[in-house]
Design an enzyme around this catalytic site. Structure first.
Site, PDB file in Angstrom:
ATOM      1  N   GLU A 193       0.811  -1.215   0.000  1.00  0.00           N
ATOM      2  CA  GLU A 193       0.000   0.000   0.000  1.00  0.00           C
ATOM      3  C   GLU A 193       0.850   1.275   0.000  1.00  0.00           C
ATOM      4  O   GLU A 193       0.378   2.333   0.394  1.00  0.00           O
ATOM      5  CB  GLU A 193      -0.951  -0.035   1.212  1.00  0.00           C
ATOM      6  N   SER A 225      -6.504  -2.718   1.978  1.00  0.00           N
ATOM      7  CA  SER A 225      -6.865  -2.243   0.648  1.00  0.00           C
ATOM      8  C   SER A 225      -7.499  -3.339  -0.212  1.00  0.00           C
ATOM      9  O   SER A 225      -7.427  -3.293  -1.435  1.00  0.00           O
ATOM     10  CB  SER A 225      -5.656  -1.638  -0.078  1.00  0.00           C
ATOM     11  N   TYR A 250      -9.616   3.332  -4.998  1.00  0.00           N
ATOM     12  CA  TYR A 250      -8.676   4.418  -5.295  1.00  0.00           C
ATOM     13  C   TYR A 250      -8.859   5.019  -6.685  1.00  0.00           C
ATOM     14  O   TYR A 250      -8.011   5.741  -7.176  1.00  0.00           O
ATOM     15  CB  TYR A 250      -7.240   3.933  -5.069  1.00  0.00           C
ATOM     16  N   ARG A 280     -10.645   3.346  12.299  1.00  0.00           N
ATOM     17  CA  ARG A 280     -11.796   3.225  11.388  1.00  0.00           C
ATOM     18  C   ARG A 280     -12.281   1.783  11.409  1.00  0.00           C
ATOM     19  O   ARG A 280     -11.498   0.860  11.198  1.00  0.00           O
ATOM     20  CB  ARG A 280     -11.414   3.622   9.963  1.00  0.00           C
ATOM     21  N   ASP A 310     -14.658  -1.113   9.951  1.00  0.00           N
ATOM     22  CA  ASP A 310     -15.394  -1.519   8.753  1.00  0.00           C
ATOM     23  C   ASP A 310     -16.445  -2.553   9.143  1.00  0.00           C
ATOM     24  O   ASP A 310     -16.145  -3.499   9.875  1.00  0.00           O
ATOM     25  CB  ASP A 310     -14.436  -2.130   7.720  1.00  0.00           C
ATOM     26  N   GLU A 345     -13.447  -5.499  10.310  1.00  0.00           N
ATOM     27  CA  GLU A 345     -12.075  -5.246  10.763  1.00  0.00           C
ATOM     28  C   GLU A 345     -11.976  -3.834  11.309  1.00  0.00           C
ATOM     29  O   GLU A 345     -12.864  -3.001  11.086  1.00  0.00           O
ATOM     30  CB  GLU A 345     -11.089  -5.409   9.598  1.00  0.00           C
ATOM     31  N   ASN A 362      -9.154  -0.588  11.542  1.00  0.00           N
ATOM     32  CA  ASN A 362      -7.900  -0.068  10.983  1.00  0.00           C
ATOM     33  C   ASN A 362      -7.283   0.949  11.938  1.00  0.00           C
ATOM     34  O   ASN A 362      -7.955   1.891  12.364  1.00  0.00           O
ATOM     35  CB  ASN A 362      -8.193   0.626   9.652  1.00  0.00           C
ATOM     36  N   GLY A 385      -6.853   4.997   5.722  1.00  0.00           N
ATOM     37  CA  GLY A 385      -6.518   5.787   4.532  1.00  0.00           C
ATOM     38  C   GLY A 385      -6.962   7.241   4.694  1.00  0.00           C
ATOM     39  O   GLY A 385      -7.991   7.528   5.311  1.00  0.00           O
TER      40      GLY A 385
END
Ligand code: ADP
Ligand code: MG
Length: 332
Positions: free
Chosen positions: A17, A169, A239, A278, A280, A293, A295, A299
């Site tokens: 990443e 990602s 992205y 963050r 998810d 998950e 983070n 990002g």
């Protein structure tokens, strides 16, 4: 913290990443500078430890902006994604170097980075996460791939989601609708890591919930709903501008919105995280929040979810990051 505090954003790294991280780093740098912060951007490389104390960058690839003016940094913001920023190792080094950093400490990062471990902890905290099986590559080879995969399908049913136990990602992730597709999904997954996490595929509304704590306890920002036009929130959908539709706040009824905010804060707390994360999740049609998950270095690019949530909350991205850096510096 005085107005002369000096901060460092770390971006780049050697993970898959890297490109995303460089974009995150630039965006964070611009936001912090717009807020008036004195901040540099650099890679986490062999010159990092010297640079933390204010020494000049040693050669190309070190400091991506100016810097090295002889003053040490007051705090660091890690915008490295993947293992480089999220497996806890870099945080460990920052801790032993005595440099405060925004976000979770090394042990909590290690736990969150390992999806199966994080799932076990959130389950223990009474939250929901899709049923799953973890298969290390070695076990898969030694016990006979065919037999193991047959049992797996019988045990979890179809469809399935195959993903690296440690990754990001959506790299190495695939959905499996029929047994014949499972071997290829496992092979692709093993090219990104030593263990595969095979989960029951859940359907519903996919959301990402940013959790921030600016000193008065963790709170959830508005959930961002993710609707990839291709149907799969893969690397391209993440992205490429325009490849995914986002709704902020998510189109959830009040009860589901409260449930998802509560689950995100509870997951952040259960994993022992700090400052920001963050989460998810997928909210099933019956309102169940299935955590996917968490983070620890989310990002922060132009198309990333965390900055969208910050905007929707009516906060300034630069101001929030600066507050978190000040908070980290004060923690010492
Ligand atoms: N069990 C699951 N059911 C349905 N979709 C899933 C499941 N697990 C992951 N996904 C999809 O795959 C994407 C990547 O999975 P995630 O666990 O968030 O890993 P990453 O670290 O790569 O973001 C998610 O954004 C979601 O779209
Ligand atoms: Mg994710």
């Amino acid at each position: 913290m005085s107005g002369s505090a000096r901060y460092l954003v770390l971006a780049g790294g050697l993970s898959h990443e890297r490109d995303v991280s460089l974009r995150s780093g630039r965006r964070v740098l611009d936001a912090l500078r717009s807020d008036g912060a004195e901040v540099d951007l650099r890679d986490a490389d062999a010159g990092l430890l010297a640079a933390l104390t204010g020494a000049p960058a040693d050669g190309p690839g070190g400091t991506l902006t100016s810097g090295g003016d002889g003053r040490p940094y007051d705090a660091v913001l890690v915008a490295l994604h993947g293992g480089a920023g999220e497996d806890g190792a870099l945080r460990e080094v920052l801790d032993i170097a005595g440099v405060p950093h925004v976000g979770a400490g090394p042990a909590a990062c290690r736990i969150a980075w390992d999806k199966p471990t994080a799932k076990a902890l959130v389950l223990r905290a009474g939250l929901s996460t899709p049923p799953s099986v973890v298969l290390p590559h070695a076990a898969f080879r030694e016990l006979g791939a065919g037999a193991v995969l047959d049992r797996l399908v019988t045990h979890l049913g179809l469809p399935l989601m195959v993903k690296p136990a440690r990754g990001g990602s959506a790299l190495g992730c695939s959905t499996v609708d029929k047994p014949d597709d499972l071997p290829a999904a496992m092979v692709s997954c093993f090219s990104y890591g030593q263990a595969a996490l095979v989960e029951k595929l859940v359907s519903g509304t996919e959301v990402a919930v940013t959790v921030v704590d600016t000193g008065d306890g963790p709170r959830a920002l508005p959930p961002v709903e993710i609707v990839p036009l291709s149907g799969v929130y893969d690397y391209g959908a993440r992205y490429t501008a325009g490849a995914t539709e986002f709704f902020v706040p998510a189109r959830l009824d009040d009860a589901a919105a409260d449930a998802v905010a509560g689950a995100a804060v509870a997951a952040h707390t259960a994993l022992g995280l700090r400052d920001l994360s963050r989460v998810d999740a997928i909210v099933e049609d019956d309102g169940t929040v299935q955590l996917l998950e968490v983070n620890t270095a989310p990002g922060m690019t132009e198309t990333s979810l965390l900055p969208m949530a910050v905007d929707a909350a009516g906060l300034s991205f630069g101001r929030l990051l600066r507050t978190l850096l000040e908070q980290a510096a004060a923690r010492g």
